[in-house]
Scaffold this active site. Structure first.
Site, PDB file in Angstrom:
ATOM      1  N   GLU A  15       0.816  -1.212   0.000  1.00  0.00           N
ATOM      2  CA  GLU A  15       0.000   0.000   0.000  1.00  0.00           C
ATOM      3  C   GLU A  15       0.852   1.265   0.000  1.00  0.00           C
ATOM      4  O   GLU A  15       0.414   2.335   0.414  1.00  0.00           O
ATOM      5  CB  GLU A  15      -0.935  -0.020   1.211  1.00  0.00           C
ATOM      6  CG  GLU A  15      -1.887  -1.200   1.220  1.00  0.00           C
ATOM      7  CD  GLU A  15      -2.658  -1.309   2.517  1.00  0.00           C
ATOM      8  OE1 GLU A  15      -3.656  -0.589   2.666  1.00  0.00           O
ATOM      9  OE2 GLU A  15      -2.268  -2.111   3.381  1.00  0.00           O
ATOM     10  N   SER A 195      -6.457  -2.528   2.301  1.00  0.00           N
ATOM     11  CA  SER A 195      -6.838  -2.077   0.960  1.00  0.00           C
ATOM     12  C   SER A 195      -7.369  -3.188   0.067  1.00  0.00           C
ATOM     13  O   SER A 195      -7.300  -3.121  -1.149  1.00  0.00           O
ATOM     14  CB  SER A 195      -5.659  -1.380   0.262  1.00  0.00           C
ATOM     15  OG  SER A 195      -5.409  -0.139   0.864  1.00  0.00           O
ATOM     16  N   SER A 350      -6.696   8.236   3.312  1.00  0.00           N
ATOM     17  CA  SER A 350      -7.138   9.634   3.415  1.00  0.00           C
ATOM     18  C   SER A 350      -7.474  10.032   4.848  1.00  0.00           C
ATOM     19  O   SER A 350      -8.074  11.086   5.079  1.00  0.00           O
ATOM     20  CB  SER A 350      -8.340   9.917   2.503  1.00  0.00           C
ATOM     21  OG  SER A 350      -8.008   9.682   1.153  1.00  0.00           O
TER      22      SER A 350
END
Length: 406
Positions: A15, A195, A350
């Site tokens: 990631e 993810s 985020s």
């Protein structure tokens, strides 16, 4: 006086690129009047680099060129300070680049989010945002996490843990074991990745074997879980520590059918607005990141079901003794309206700022609260006793069969 905040990102993780995007968003949102920002990039072979240009999204279009302009550093503790030292050591001038007042890890995946980087911060004695070593490790290992959720009485999908050794020694027997325990269909996951990397859905025995072999390319242990029918995914973020928590509004990702893939999350090109209510645009945050995922914020849930989801998220956060800000992912059987706790993401993509903006807390203020929680934990740890003033070594010997223990 400004707080010098080292924003750490990258690392040896699948990631890696997602971390870069999340970090650029966080750097863009940090309050310049309050913080002096020090970007610290960790390469895929675990070298540390710093430089002001590393905090700009356009820098990452050409990583080799960016690193030629950056300063390689080594984190160290000197005279009670957490410092970044130039590497190689210069023949003339100061070796120190700067002292860090707080570390802000914006990292995703194994080797960085799983307690490894947090352990470095502990050794450096620098306050850091987010979970501590133990809760970071628990939040990365899906089996450990599930076990803690079960111990706390939270509803979870039935699961089976399978190691690479078990599978390759007896593939047919292990497939039998999983089929007996879970039936069909089955979700297969690497035990310690995020993810949605390496995750697949098997509807029969041949598919199960294929998905297990695929997942074992990413991790030595996989988790097989009973698939939830009539699935809707519901996410909720939690901010705080064991003393006090607050929860965000819920969201519902809309891209996926069976589960969210890596492409759903980061390559859908949605720009953060498609199918979304109450989220901010991507311009000021320097990269789409999790904003590219189509979502409904707040999720379209009856008030009592939304409140139940928020309470489960809070309980999951406390079950692993999390701190800072995490996102809890829930699974909803839309026919029975039954909620299950799927997993907790201790450093979400985020930083889940879009959930907090929809809850009335701006990204800059979210980061302020995360730093405040880091400084609070550091003060509490500083008040503890960490050693005893006894001269145990003065009379220690290695003589006798029992050694120094006696």
């Amino acid at each position: 006086m400004k707080i010098r905040a080292g924003v750490f990102f990258g690392g040896r993780s699948v990631e890696h690129e997602v971390s870069v995007i999340s970090a650029m968003q966080a750097i863009a949102a940090l309050n310049r009047s309050r913080y002096e920002i020090v970007p610290v990039y960790i390469t895929k072979d675990n070298r540390f680099f710093t430089g002001e240009h590393l905090g700009k999204m356009e820098t990452w279009r050409d990583i080799p060129a960016a690193l030629k302009l950056a300063q390689q550093v080594v984190p160290a503790r000197i005279d009670g300070r957490a410092v970044l030292l130039r590497w190689p050591q210069p023949h003339f001038g100061s070796r120190e680049v700067c002292t860090l007042d707080v570390a802000v890890p914006v990292v995703h995946g194994t080797g960085v989010e799983d307690g490894a980087l947090q352990g470095l911060f502990e050794y450096l004695g620098v306050p850091y945002t987010g979970c501590d070593v133990a809760s970071s490790a628990a939040g990365m290992d899906k089996w450990t996490m599930k076990s803690l959720f079960c111990a706390a009485g939270l509803p979870v999908a039935e699961g089976v843990r399978l190691t690479a050794g078990q599978f390759y020694a007896e593939p047919a027997g292990q497939l039998d074991r999983i089929e007996r325990a879970l039936g069909w269909p089955v979700i297969v996951k690497p035990v310690n990745l995020g993810s949605s990397v390496g995750i697949g859905k098997a509807r029969d025995r041949a598919g199960l074997e294929e998905k297990i072999r695929d997942a074992l390319q990413y991790a030595p242990v996989v988790l097989c879980e009973k698939a939830i029918p009539h699935l809707r995914e519901i996410n909720c973020a939690v901010l705080g520590d064991r003393d006090e928590t607050r929860v965000s509004v819920c969201e519902e990702p809309l891209n996926a059918t069976d589960f969210l893939t890596y492409a759903d999350k980061y390559q859908s090109g949605g720009g953060g607005k498609q199918g979304t209510k109450g989220t901010a645009g991507g311009g000021k945050t320097g990269g789409a990141g999790m904003q590219s995922l189509s979502r409904r914020v707040p999720a379209d849930l009856p008030p009592e079901l939304a409140a139940q989801a928020q309470e489960l998220a809070r309980s999951a956060f406390l079950a692993i003794d999390a701190a800072g800000m995490s996102r809890v992912d829930l699974l909803l059987d839309d026919e029975t309206k039954t909620l299950y706790v799927n997993e907790i993401n201790t450093i979400p993509g985020s930083l889940a700022f879009y959930l907090w903006e929809a809850s009335g807390l701006g990204f800059s203020d979210l980061l302020d609260e995360m730093v405040s929680l880091a400084l609070k934990r550091s003060r509490e740890q500083g008040a503890l006793t960490h050693s005893f003033d006894v001269n145990l070594l003065a009379g220690a010997t290695l003589g006798g069969k029992t050694g120094s223990k006696g």
